[in-house]
Design an enzyme around this catalytic site. Structure first.
Site, PDB file in Angstrom:
ATOM      1  N   SER A  11       1.279  -7.988   1.903  1.00  0.00           N
ATOM      2  CA  SER A  11       0.875  -6.967   0.936  1.00  0.00           C
ATOM      3  C   SER A  11       0.105  -7.506  -0.266  1.00  0.00           C
ATOM      4  CB  SER A  11       2.123  -6.217   0.446  1.00  0.00           C
ATOM      5  OG  SER A  11       3.101  -7.115  -0.008  1.00  0.00           O
ATOM      6  N   TYR A  22      -5.430 -12.174  10.421  1.00  0.00           N
ATOM      7  CA  TYR A  22      -3.957 -12.176  10.388  1.00  0.00           C
ATOM      8  C   TYR A  22      -3.429 -10.883   9.780  1.00  0.00           C
ATOM      9  CZ  TYR A  22       0.784 -13.506   9.044  1.00  0.00           C
ATOM     10  OH  TYR A  22       2.146 -13.536   8.876  1.00  0.00           O
ATOM     11  N   THR A  54       0.506   2.473   1.566  1.00  0.00           N
ATOM     12  CA  THR A  54       0.144   1.881   0.277  1.00  0.00           C
ATOM     13  C   THR A  54      -0.945   2.651  -0.442  1.00  0.00           C
ATOM     14  OG1 THR A  54      -0.922  -0.080  -0.714  1.00  0.00           O
ATOM     15  CG2 THR A  54      -1.421   0.369   1.584  1.00  0.00           C
ATOM     16  N   GLU A  56      -3.312   1.282  -1.784  1.00  0.00           N
ATOM     17  CA  GLU A  56      -4.558   0.589  -1.501  1.00  0.00           C
ATOM     18  C   GLU A  56      -5.409   1.346  -0.480  1.00  0.00           C
ATOM     19  OE1 GLU A  56      -5.917  -2.305  -2.740  1.00  0.00           O
ATOM     20  OE2 GLU A  56      -4.336  -2.402  -4.242  1.00  0.00           O
ATOM     21  N   TYR A  78      -6.599  -5.783   3.773  1.00  0.00           N
ATOM     22  CA  TYR A  78      -5.246  -5.242   3.730  1.00  0.00           C
ATOM     23  C   TYR A  78      -5.272  -3.715   3.774  1.00  0.00           C
ATOM     24  CZ  TYR A  78      -0.794  -3.749   1.665  1.00  0.00           C
ATOM     25  OH  TYR A  78       0.390  -3.121   1.420  1.00  0.00           O
ATOM     26  N   LYS A  82      -3.938  -1.271   6.789  1.00  0.00           N
ATOM     27  CA  LYS A  82      -2.957  -0.234   6.504  1.00  0.00           C
ATOM     28  C   LYS A  82      -3.478   1.156   6.876  1.00  0.00           C
ATOM     29  CE  LYS A  82       0.805  -2.109   4.759  1.00  0.00           C
ATOM     30  NZ  LYS A  82       2.128  -1.840   5.344  1.00  0.00           N
ATOM     31  N   HIS A 108       5.002  -0.848  -6.798  1.00  0.00           N
ATOM     32  CA  HIS A 108       6.421  -0.829  -7.178  1.00  0.00           C
ATOM     33  C   HIS A 108       6.879  -2.257  -7.413  1.00  0.00           C
ATOM     34  CE1 HIS A 108       5.689  -0.351  -2.895  1.00  0.00           C
ATOM     35  NE2 HIS A 108       6.785  -1.026  -2.620  1.00  0.00           N
ATOM     36  N   ARG A 113       9.861  -9.232  -7.216  1.00  0.00           N
ATOM     37  CA  ARG A 113       8.467  -9.237  -6.795  1.00  0.00           C
ATOM     38  C   ARG A 113       8.008 -10.660  -6.533  1.00  0.00           C
ATOM     39  NH1 ARG A 113       4.873  -6.089  -4.159  1.00  0.00           N
ATOM     40  NH2 ARG A 113       3.700  -4.718  -5.563  1.00  0.00           N
TER      41      ARG A 113
END
Length: 271
Positions: A11, A22, A54, A56, A78, A82, A108, A113
Site C-alpha cells: 500500500s 509486483y 483505497t 488512491e 498501486y 487496486k 487511516h 503505521r
C-alpha cells in the site's frame, strides 16, 4: 455463515512505481486468486469477502469530495492494481452472488503505521528530535492534502460492511482535509516547537522558531512521478446505511502517534 475477510496490501503508492509488476501481482491478481479459491472450493455461500480498496483509486480527482459514484482516475501502479481488484470483486459479486465488498478507505493512520508512510515518518522523526536523537529529516510534497482518519475507526467500518444483509461498497472517510505541512506543524507543536517555513519548492525548510534549528527539508526523491494532490472523502452512505462515523479527531490522531513514538524511541532509540 462463516466470515472470512481478505486483506491485500502493498500500500505504498510511491514505492509501487519501482515495483510495478509486483504491485499488480499482489494487489490486483492476488485479489482474483482469493476470489477464485472461494469459488473453486465451493465456499460461495459460506464466505464473506472484504477487499481493502483505497482512495488512491480517485487519484486525479474528478469530483470534490469523492464518493462511491465518483469516477476513478488512479495515478500510480498501486492505484491501477487496486482498480482491477475493485472491479473483479464487483464481478464475482454479480456473477456468482458472492458476499464481496470493497471498502474504499481514505488514509487511516495509527501508531502502528509503517515507517515508510509519511505520517509515521513525521511522528517518528519528531519523537527522535524531541529526545535529541535526530536533528533533521526530509519529506516530499508538503502541500499534498489528505483525508486522514484513525485506523481504529476504519476497522470498525470494515466490520460493519460485513454485517449487512446485502453486500455493498462504501467510502470511509472523515470529510476533513489536511496537508502534510499541517501534519508536520501539529506534530512539532505537540512537543513544544513552532515550525516556521522558509524558501520555496525544493529549497524550502522548516525551522524551529524557538531554537533557530532546521528540522525539516524537502527532497525531490520523495515526490511521485504522477502526484495525487488532493483527496477528500464523502462517507454519507456509510453514515446512513452503516450508522458509522469517525470518532478520533485529526489533532487527537497526531498527538497519539507522536506520544507513542516518543515512548518507543525513549525505550529503543534504534527502533
Amino acid at each position: 455463515p462463516s466470515k472470512i475477510a481478505g486483506f491485500l496490501f502493498l500500500s505504498l503508492p510511491k514505492i509501487s512505481f519501482d515495483l510495478a509488476e509486483y504491485t499488480a501481482d499482489v494487489d490486483g491478481v492476488g485479489t482474483l486468486r482469493l476470489l477464485d479459491a472461494i469459488k473453486t472450493c465451493g465456499l460461495i455461500n459460506s464466505v464473506k469477502f472484504y477487499q481493502a480498496s483505497t482512495s488512491e483509486l480517485f487519484g486525479k480527482v474528478q469530483e470534490i469530495p469523492q464518493k462511491e459514484t465518483t469516477p476513478f482516475y488512479p495515478r500510480s501502479p498501486y492505484g491501477a492494481a487496486k482498480l482491477y481488484a475493485y472491479w473483479i470483486v464487483v464481478n464475482f459479486r454479480e456473477a456468482y452472488n458472492l458476499f464481496a465488498v470493497n471498502g474504499i478507505l481514505f488514509n487511516h493512520e495509527s501508531p502502528r503505521r509503517g515507517a515508510n508512510f509519511v505520517t509515521r515518518k513525521i511522528s517518528r522523526s519528531v519523537a527522535k528530535i524531541h529526545l535529541g536523537q535526530l536533528d533533521c529529516f526530509s519529506l516530499g510534497n508538503l502541500d499534498a492534502k489528505r483525508d486522514w482518519g484513525h485506523a481504529r475507526d476504519y476497522v470498525e467500518a470494515m466490520w460493519l460492511m460485513l454485517q449487512t444483509d446485502e453486500p455493498e461498497d462504501f467510502v470511509i472517510a472523515t470529510g476533513e482535509v489536511h496537508s502534510v505541512r499541517e501534519f508536520v506543524e501539529k506534530s512539532f507543536k505537540h512537543i513544544g516547537k513552532t515550525i516556521v517555513w522558509e524558501g520555496k519548492n525544493e529549497n524550502e525548510v522548516g525551522r524551529c522558531k524557538e531554537t533557530g534549528k532546521i528540522h525539516v527539508t524537502v527532497n525531490h526523491k520523495y515526490y511521485r512521478p504522477t502526484e495525487v494532490d488532493f483527496l477528500q472523502g464523502d462517507c454519507t452512505k456509510a453514515r446512513q446505511k452503516l450508522n458509522w462515523k469517525p470518532r478520533v479527531t485529526f489533532d487527537e490522531l497526531v498527538r497519539e502517534m507522536v506520544d507513542a513514538d516518543v515512548e518507543l524511541m525513549r525505550n529503543n532509540p534504534n527502533a
